[in-house]
Design a protein around this motif. Sequence first.
Motif, PDB file in Angstrom:
ATOM      1  N   ILE A   1       0.834  -1.205   0.000  1.00 10.39           N
ATOM      2  CA  ILE A   1       0.000   0.000   0.000  1.00 10.39           C
ATOM      3  C   ILE A   1       0.867   1.253   0.000  1.00 10.39           C
ATOM      4  CG2 ILE A   1      -1.727   1.320   1.293  1.00 10.39           C
ATOM      5  CD1 ILE A   1      -2.775  -1.337   2.369  1.00 10.39           C
ATOM      6  N   THR A   2       1.839   1.292   0.914  1.00 11.54           N
ATOM      7  CA  THR A   2       2.648   2.501   1.070  1.00 11.54           C
ATOM      8  C   THR A   2       3.982   2.429   0.333  1.00 11.54           C
ATOM      9  OG1 THR A   2       3.748   1.673   3.075  1.00 11.54           O
ATOM     10  CG2 THR A   2       1.654   2.842   3.361  1.00 11.54           C
TER      11      THR A   2
ATOM     12  N   ARG B   1     -15.110   4.483   1.112  1.00 14.11           N
ATOM     13  CA  ARG B   1     -13.886   5.269   1.088  1.00 14.11           C
ATOM     14  C   ARG B   1     -13.940   6.401   2.110  1.00 14.11           C
ATOM     15  NH1 ARG B   1     -11.375   4.402  -4.365  1.00 14.11           N
ATOM     16  NH2 ARG B   1     -12.838   3.108  -5.538  1.00 14.11           N
TER      17      ARG B   1
ATOM     18  N   LEU C   1      -6.400  11.723   1.795  1.00 15.59           N
ATOM     19  CA  LEU C   1      -6.866  10.380   2.165  1.00 15.59           C
ATOM     20  C   LEU C   1      -8.151   9.954   1.469  1.00 15.59           C
ATOM     21  CD1 LEU C   1      -6.413  10.837   6.040  1.00 15.59           C
ATOM     22  CD2 LEU C   1      -4.773   9.780   4.476  1.00 15.59           C
TER      23      LEU C   1
ATOM     24  N   LYS D   1      -8.714   6.481  -0.286  1.00 13.19           N
ATOM     25  CA  LYS D   1      -8.410   5.262   0.469  1.00 13.19           C
ATOM     26  C   LYS D   1      -9.690   4.646   1.031  1.00 13.19           C
ATOM     27  CE  LYS D   1      -3.691   6.419   1.917  1.00 13.19           C
ATOM     28  NZ  LYS D   1      -3.070   5.259   1.247  1.00 13.19           N
TER      29      LYS D   1
ATOM     30  N   GLN E   1      -8.500   0.862   5.292  1.00 10.53           N
ATOM     31  CA  GLN E   1      -7.060   1.023   5.143  1.00 10.53           C
ATOM     32  C   GLN E   1      -6.480   1.938   6.212  1.00 10.53           C
ATOM     33  OE1 GLN E   1      -7.359   1.721   0.585  1.00 10.53           O
ATOM     34  NE2 GLN E   1      -5.228   1.290   1.025  1.00 10.53           N
TER      35      GLN E   1
END
Length: 378
Positions: free
Chosen positions: A31-32, A76, A113, A116, A120
Amino acid sequence: MAPPRRRSVGNRNLPANLYPNGKYFQYRNPITGKKTSINKPMAEAIKLANAANARLLPMVADYSLLEMITGEAAPRVRKLLDRFETEWLPERDLAASTLTEIRFKLERYRQDLGDKLIGQIDVLAMSEYLDEFSNNAYTKHRSLMIQIWAFAVAKGLADRNVAEMTIKKREQAKVRQRHTLEGVTKIIDAETTPDWLKRAIRLALLSLQRREDLVSWERSAVDLDANIIRISASKTQNYDTPIHLEIEMGADLRQLVTECLAVPIISPYLLCYRPARRRRDQMDAKLHWSAINEDYLTKEFRKARDECGAYDHIEDVRARPTVHELRALGAWLYKQQGFGQDYIQALLGHATEEMTEFYQEGHEKEVVYQRVKAGLKL
Protein backbone atom coordinates in the motif's frame (compact mmCIF):
# COMPACT_ATOMS: atom_id res chain seq x y z
CA MET A 1 -0.71 2.34 -3.95
CA ALA A 2 2.85 1.61 -5.02
CA PRO A 3 3.16 -0.56 -8.19
CA PRO A 4 4.39 -4.15 -7.63
CA ARG A 5 7.97 -5.02 -8.53
CA ARG A 6 8.67 -7.78 -11.04
CA ARG A 7 9.82 -11.08 -9.53
CA SER A 8 13.32 -12.20 -10.55
CA VAL A 9 14.58 -15.76 -10.78
CA GLY A 10 16.21 -15.43 -7.34
CA ASN A 11 13.00 -14.49 -5.53
CA ARG A 12 10.43 -16.32 -7.66
CA ASN A 13 9.66 -18.81 -4.87
CA LEU A 14 9.27 -16.16 -2.18
CA PRO A 15 5.83 -14.79 -1.14
CA ALA A 16 4.63 -11.60 -2.76
CA ASN A 17 6.35 -8.43 -1.46
CA LEU A 18 9.27 -10.34 0.15
CA TYR A 19 12.73 -9.79 -1.35
CA PRO A 20 16.29 -10.86 -0.53
CA ASN A 21 18.35 -8.22 1.25
CA GLY A 22 21.89 -9.50 1.49
CA LYS A 23 21.98 -12.31 4.00
CA TYR A 24 18.39 -11.64 5.12
CA PHE A 25 15.18 -10.21 3.62
CA GLN A 26 13.00 -7.10 3.39
CA TYR A 27 9.24 -6.71 3.10
CA ARG A 28 7.69 -4.06 0.83
CA ASN A 29 4.31 -2.75 2.01
CA PRO A 30 2.01 -3.09 -1.06
CA ILE A 31 0.00 0.00 0.00
CA THR A 32 2.65 2.50 1.07
CA GLY A 33 5.73 1.05 -0.64
CA LYS A 34 7.63 1.27 2.64
CA LYS A 35 10.39 -1.31 3.01
CA THR A 36 11.08 -3.08 6.30
CA SER A 37 14.13 -5.24 6.99
CA ILE A 38 13.46 -8.75 8.31
CA ASN A 39 16.65 -10.03 9.90
CA LYS A 40 15.37 -13.57 10.23
CA PRO A 41 16.06 -16.92 8.52
CA MET A 42 14.11 -17.63 5.33
CA ALA A 43 11.46 -19.78 7.01
CA GLU A 44 10.56 -17.09 9.56
CA ALA A 45 10.71 -14.32 6.93
CA ILE A 46 8.28 -16.24 4.70
CA LYS A 47 5.94 -16.78 7.65
CA LEU A 48 5.95 -13.07 8.50
CA ALA A 49 5.46 -12.05 4.85
CA ASN A 50 2.49 -14.42 4.45
CA ALA A 51 0.89 -12.97 7.59
CA ALA A 52 1.41 -9.41 6.37
CA ASN A 53 0.03 -10.24 2.92
CA ALA A 54 -3.06 -11.85 4.44
CA ARG A 55 -3.80 -8.54 6.14
CA LEU A 56 -2.74 -6.05 3.47
CA LEU A 57 -3.48 -7.61 0.09
CA PRO A 58 -7.31 -7.46 0.46
CA MET A 59 -6.92 -3.70 0.76
CA VAL A 60 -5.27 -3.38 -2.63
CA ALA A 61 -7.85 -5.33 -4.58
CA ASP A 62 -9.41 -3.83 -7.68
CA TYR A 63 -12.01 -1.48 -6.17
CA SER A 64 -14.11 -1.29 -9.32
CA LEU A 65 -14.20 -5.09 -9.62
CA LEU A 66 -15.15 -5.40 -5.96
CA GLU A 67 -17.98 -2.92 -6.44
CA MET A 68 -19.20 -4.80 -9.52
CA ILE A 69 -19.20 -8.14 -7.68
CA THR A 70 -20.80 -6.89 -4.45
CA GLY A 71 -23.06 -4.26 -5.99
CA GLU A 72 -21.96 -1.76 -3.35
CA ALA A 73 -19.61 1.20 -3.49
CA ALA A 74 -16.39 0.69 -1.56
CA PRO A 75 -16.52 2.64 1.74
CA ARG A 76 -13.89 5.27 1.09
CA VAL A 77 -12.67 8.02 3.38
CA ARG A 78 -14.13 10.66 1.03
CA LYS A 79 -17.64 9.32 1.68
CA LEU A 80 -17.03 9.43 5.43
CA LEU A 81 -15.83 13.04 5.27
CA ASP A 82 -18.81 14.09 3.13
CA ARG A 83 -21.29 12.52 5.55
CA PHE A 84 -19.47 14.02 8.54
CA GLU A 85 -19.73 17.49 6.99
CA THR A 86 -23.40 17.23 5.99
CA GLU A 87 -24.79 15.19 8.90
CA TRP A 88 -22.63 16.06 11.92
CA LEU A 89 -21.47 19.67 11.48
CA PRO A 90 -24.95 21.25 11.08
CA GLU A 91 -25.98 19.78 14.43
CA ARG A 92 -23.29 21.75 16.28
CA ASP A 93 -23.66 25.41 17.23
CA LEU A 94 -20.24 26.39 15.96
CA ALA A 95 -19.03 29.89 15.17
CA ALA A 96 -18.65 30.75 11.50
CA SER A 97 -14.87 31.02 11.84
CA THR A 98 -14.71 27.57 13.48
CA LEU A 99 -16.81 26.04 10.70
CA THR A 100 -14.54 27.59 8.09
CA GLU A 101 -11.46 26.14 9.79
CA ILE A 102 -13.02 22.65 10.05
CA ARG A 103 -14.11 22.66 6.40
CA PHE A 104 -10.61 23.71 5.38
CA LYS A 105 -9.19 20.70 7.25
CA LEU A 106 -11.81 18.36 5.77
CA GLU A 107 -10.86 19.44 2.26
CA ARG A 108 -7.23 18.68 3.01
CA TYR A 109 -8.19 15.23 4.29
CA ARG A 110 -10.14 14.61 1.08
CA GLN A 111 -7.07 15.40 -0.98
CA ASP A 112 -4.69 13.36 1.19
CA LEU A 113 -6.87 10.38 2.17
CA GLY A 114 -10.11 10.61 0.19
CA ASP A 115 -9.48 7.72 -2.23
CA LYS A 116 -8.41 5.26 0.47
CA LEU A 117 -10.79 2.66 1.85
CA ILE A 118 -11.88 3.41 5.40
CA GLY A 119 -10.49 0.01 6.38
CA GLN A 120 -7.06 1.02 5.14
CA ILE A 121 -6.83 3.70 7.83
CA ASP A 122 -5.70 1.64 10.79
CA VAL A 123 -3.87 2.94 13.86
CA LEU A 124 -0.51 2.86 12.04
CA ALA A 125 -1.82 4.76 9.00
CA MET A 126 -3.57 7.34 11.18
CA SER A 127 -0.48 7.77 13.36
CA GLU A 128 1.81 8.23 10.37
CA TYR A 129 -0.55 10.79 8.83
CA LEU A 130 -0.85 12.83 12.03
CA ASP A 131 2.91 12.72 12.53
CA GLU A 132 3.25 14.84 9.39
CA PHE A 133 2.01 17.81 11.42
CA SER A 134 3.95 19.85 13.98
CA ASN A 135 3.15 19.56 17.68
CA ASN A 136 0.27 22.00 18.10
CA ALA A 137 -1.11 21.27 14.63
CA TYR A 138 -0.89 17.55 15.46
CA THR A 139 -3.08 18.11 18.51
CA LYS A 140 -5.74 20.01 16.56
CA HIS A 141 -5.85 17.52 13.66
CA ARG A 142 -5.96 14.57 16.07
CA SER A 143 -8.90 16.13 17.91
CA LEU A 144 -10.87 16.53 14.68
CA MET A 145 -9.95 13.04 13.48
CA ILE A 146 -11.25 11.59 16.76
CA GLN A 147 -14.60 13.27 16.10
CA ILE A 148 -14.67 12.04 12.49
CA TRP A 149 -13.91 8.44 13.44
CA ALA A 150 -16.36 8.53 16.36
CA PHE A 151 -18.98 9.49 13.76
CA ALA A 152 -17.76 6.63 11.53
CA VAL A 153 -18.17 4.11 14.35
CA ALA A 154 -21.64 5.45 15.21
CA LYS A 155 -22.70 5.09 11.56
CA GLY A 156 -21.27 1.60 11.18
CA LEU A 157 -18.56 2.69 8.75
CA ALA A 158 -15.70 1.70 11.08
CA ASP A 159 -15.25 -0.83 13.86
CA ARG A 160 -13.12 1.32 16.14
CA ASN A 161 -11.89 4.86 16.63
CA VAL A 162 -8.33 4.54 15.36
CA ALA A 163 -7.61 8.26 15.89
CA GLU A 164 -8.36 7.95 19.60
CA MET A 165 -5.78 5.17 19.84
CA THR A 166 -2.93 7.40 18.63
CA ILE A 167 -0.57 9.15 21.05
CA LYS A 168 -1.95 12.24 22.75
CA LYS A 169 0.71 14.93 22.70
CA ARG A 170 0.87 17.89 25.02
CA GLU A 171 0.55 21.21 23.22
CA GLN A 172 3.63 23.37 23.33
CA ALA A 173 3.23 26.52 25.35
CA LYS A 174 2.64 29.60 23.22
CA VAL A 175 5.81 31.60 22.94
CA ARG A 176 4.16 34.81 21.75
CA GLN A 177 4.72 37.69 24.16
CA ARG A 178 2.39 40.49 25.17
CA HIS A 179 2.31 43.98 23.73
CA THR A 180 3.72 46.88 25.69
CA LEU A 181 2.35 50.41 25.52
CA GLU A 182 5.78 51.60 24.39
CA GLY A 183 5.91 49.03 21.58
CA VAL A 184 2.45 49.84 20.23
CA THR A 185 3.09 53.59 20.51
CA LYS A 186 6.24 53.14 18.41
CA ILE A 187 4.24 51.34 15.71
CA ILE A 188 1.56 54.05 15.65
CA ASP A 189 4.10 56.88 15.52
CA ALA A 190 6.23 55.30 12.78
CA GLU A 191 6.14 56.95 9.36
CA THR A 192 6.27 53.47 7.79
CA THR A 193 2.90 52.54 9.33
CA PRO A 194 -0.03 53.27 6.94
CA ASP A 195 -2.69 55.66 8.25
CA TRP A 196 -5.46 53.08 7.95
CA LEU A 197 -3.42 50.67 10.10
CA LYS A 198 -2.83 53.36 12.73
CA ARG A 199 -6.60 53.82 12.96
CA ALA A 200 -7.09 50.04 13.16
CA ILE A 201 -4.64 49.73 16.06
CA ARG A 202 -6.29 52.55 18.01
CA LEU A 203 -9.74 51.10 17.32
CA ALA A 204 -8.63 47.71 18.64
CA LEU A 205 -7.26 49.26 21.86
CA LEU A 206 -10.25 51.50 22.50
CA SER A 207 -13.06 49.11 21.59
CA LEU A 208 -11.48 45.76 22.60
CA GLN A 209 -13.12 44.09 19.63
CA ARG A 210 -11.78 41.09 17.72
CA ARG A 211 -9.89 41.29 14.46
CA GLU A 212 -12.78 39.92 12.38
CA ASP A 213 -15.19 42.47 13.87
CA LEU A 214 -12.82 45.41 13.42
CA VAL A 215 -12.49 44.90 9.65
CA SER A 216 -16.24 44.32 9.15
CA TRP A 217 -17.46 47.18 11.39
CA GLU A 218 -19.84 49.23 9.25
CA ARG A 219 -20.23 52.99 9.28
CA SER A 220 -23.98 52.56 9.64
CA ALA A 221 -23.36 51.24 13.17
CA VAL A 222 -22.39 54.77 14.29
CA ASP A 223 -24.88 57.23 15.79
CA LEU A 224 -22.95 60.40 16.59
CA ASP A 225 -26.05 62.22 17.83
CA ALA A 226 -26.62 59.53 20.47
CA ASN A 227 -22.84 59.10 20.89
CA ILE A 228 -23.05 55.32 20.42
CA ILE A 229 -21.67 52.67 18.10
CA ARG A 230 -23.21 49.21 17.83
CA ILE A 231 -21.58 45.88 17.14
CA SER A 232 -22.63 42.22 17.15
CA ALA A 233 -19.68 39.98 18.01
CA SER A 234 -19.37 37.60 15.05
CA LYS A 235 -17.85 34.82 17.15
CA THR A 236 -21.02 34.59 19.26
CA GLN A 237 -23.69 34.68 16.57
CA ASN A 238 -24.23 30.90 16.60
CA TYR A 239 -24.41 30.81 20.39
CA ASP A 240 -27.70 30.55 22.29
CA THR A 241 -27.05 34.06 23.62
CA PRO A 242 -25.22 36.09 20.95
CA ILE A 243 -23.48 39.26 22.14
CA HIS A 244 -24.77 42.60 20.84
CA LEU A 245 -23.08 45.72 22.21
CA GLU A 246 -24.20 49.32 22.12
CA ILE A 247 -21.04 51.18 23.05
CA GLU A 248 -21.25 54.65 24.53
CA MET A 249 -18.17 56.34 23.08
CA GLY A 250 -15.61 58.04 25.27
CA ALA A 251 -13.88 61.16 23.93
CA ASP A 252 -10.96 59.26 22.34
CA LEU A 253 -13.13 56.63 20.68
CA ARG A 254 -15.53 59.29 19.38
CA GLN A 255 -12.62 61.26 17.90
CA LEU A 256 -11.25 58.13 16.21
CA VAL A 257 -14.64 57.12 14.81
CA THR A 258 -15.07 60.64 13.45
CA GLU A 259 -11.67 60.32 11.75
CA CYS A 260 -12.74 57.03 10.19
CA LEU A 261 -15.96 58.55 8.89
CA ALA A 262 -14.00 61.47 7.38
CA VAL A 263 -11.72 59.23 5.28
CA PRO A 264 -12.39 60.29 1.65
CA ILE A 265 -13.23 56.79 0.43
CA ILE A 266 -16.79 55.77 -0.36
CA SER A 267 -16.87 52.63 1.74
CA PRO A 268 -19.41 50.91 3.98
CA TYR A 269 -16.68 50.17 6.54
CA LEU A 270 -15.07 52.24 9.29
CA LEU A 271 -11.68 50.77 8.44
CA CYS A 272 -10.92 50.97 4.74
CA TYR A 273 -8.08 51.70 2.34
CA ARG A 274 -7.40 52.36 -1.32
CA PRO A 275 -5.48 49.41 -2.86
CA ALA A 276 -2.51 50.35 -5.02
CA ARG A 277 -3.75 47.89 -7.63
CA ARG A 278 -7.21 46.46 -8.10
CA ARG A 279 -6.78 42.90 -9.32
CA ARG A 280 -9.99 41.21 -10.36
CA ASP A 281 -9.39 38.07 -8.30
CA GLN A 282 -8.68 40.15 -5.19
CA MET A 283 -11.75 42.33 -5.71
CA ASP A 284 -14.00 39.29 -6.19
CA ALA A 285 -12.72 37.79 -2.94
CA LYS A 286 -13.88 40.81 -0.90
CA LEU A 287 -17.30 42.23 -0.05
CA HIS A 288 -16.12 45.67 -1.18
CA TRP A 289 -13.04 46.89 -3.02
CA SER A 290 -12.05 49.08 -0.04
CA ALA A 291 -12.47 46.34 2.55
CA ILE A 292 -9.55 45.11 4.66
CA ASN A 293 -9.68 41.37 5.18
CA GLU A 294 -8.41 39.71 8.36
CA ASP A 295 -5.30 38.17 6.82
CA TYR A 296 -4.26 41.46 5.23
CA LEU A 297 -4.63 43.25 8.58
CA THR A 298 -2.49 40.60 10.25
CA LYS A 299 0.18 40.71 7.55
CA GLU A 300 0.40 44.51 7.39
CA PHE A 301 0.53 44.80 11.18
CA ARG A 302 3.40 42.32 11.31
CA LYS A 303 5.19 44.22 8.57
CA ALA A 304 4.74 47.61 10.29
CA ARG A 305 5.79 46.16 13.64
CA ASP A 306 9.07 44.85 12.27
CA GLU A 307 9.85 47.83 10.02
CA CYS A 308 9.80 50.25 12.96
CA GLY A 309 11.75 47.87 15.19
CA ALA A 310 9.19 47.99 18.01
CA TYR A 311 10.06 44.51 19.23
CA ASP A 312 13.53 43.91 17.81
CA HIS A 313 14.66 42.89 21.30
CA ILE A 314 12.54 39.74 20.86
CA GLU A 315 14.85 37.74 18.57
CA ASP A 316 12.34 34.98 17.78
CA VAL A 317 10.00 36.60 15.26
CA ARG A 318 7.27 34.10 16.14
CA ALA A 319 7.29 35.39 19.72
CA ARG A 320 6.57 39.00 18.75
CA PRO A 321 3.01 40.11 19.57
CA THR A 322 0.45 40.33 16.77
CA VAL A 323 -2.88 42.07 16.14
CA HIS A 324 -4.63 39.53 18.34
CA GLU A 325 -2.72 40.65 21.44
CA LEU A 326 -3.97 44.24 21.09
CA ARG A 327 -7.20 43.25 22.87
CA ALA A 328 -5.23 42.05 25.88
CA LEU A 329 -3.23 45.29 26.01
CA GLY A 330 -6.40 47.35 25.71
CA ALA A 331 -8.04 45.40 28.53
CA TRP A 332 -4.95 45.95 30.71
CA LEU A 333 -4.96 49.71 29.94
CA TYR A 334 -8.62 49.95 30.95
CA LYS A 335 -7.76 48.28 34.25
CA GLN A 336 -4.83 50.64 34.81
CA GLN A 337 -7.15 53.62 34.38
CA GLY A 338 -9.48 52.31 37.10
CA PHE A 339 -12.26 50.76 35.08
CA GLY A 340 -14.00 47.86 36.84
CA GLN A 341 -13.68 44.23 35.75
CA ASP A 342 -17.40 43.98 34.91
CA TYR A 343 -17.05 47.05 32.69
CA ILE A 344 -14.12 45.50 30.81
CA GLN A 345 -15.74 42.07 30.44
CA ALA A 346 -18.87 43.64 29.00
CA LEU A 347 -16.85 45.62 26.46
CA LEU A 348 -14.91 42.48 25.52
CA GLY A 349 -18.21 40.72 24.87
CA HIS A 350 -17.61 38.15 27.60
CA ALA A 351 -20.93 38.70 29.38
CA THR A 352 -22.34 35.53 30.95
CA GLU A 353 -25.88 36.61 31.92
CA GLU A 354 -28.67 35.63 29.57
CA MET A 355 -29.85 38.57 27.50
CA THR A 356 -33.44 39.63 27.38
CA GLU A 357 -35.20 38.43 24.25
CA PHE A 358 -38.11 40.21 22.65
CA TYR A 359 -40.29 38.85 19.92
CA GLN A 360 -42.08 40.66 17.14
CA GLU A 361 -45.04 39.44 15.22
CA GLY A 362 -44.24 36.12 13.64
CA HIS A 363 -42.03 35.28 16.65
CA GLU A 364 -38.87 36.67 15.00
CA LYS A 365 -36.10 37.28 17.49
CA GLU A 366 -35.32 40.95 18.01
CA VAL A 367 -31.70 41.96 18.51
CA VAL A 368 -31.24 43.34 22.02
CA TYR A 369 -28.13 45.50 22.48
CA GLN A 370 -26.32 45.56 25.81
CA ARG A 371 -25.34 49.11 26.73
CA VAL A 372 -21.64 49.47 27.64
CA LYS A 373 -19.07 52.24 27.64
CA ALA A 374 -15.64 52.72 26.10
CA GLY A 375 -13.97 55.61 27.90
CA LEU A 376 -10.28 54.71 27.64
CA LYS A 377 -7.91 57.62 26.93
CA LEU A 378 -4.90 57.12 24.69
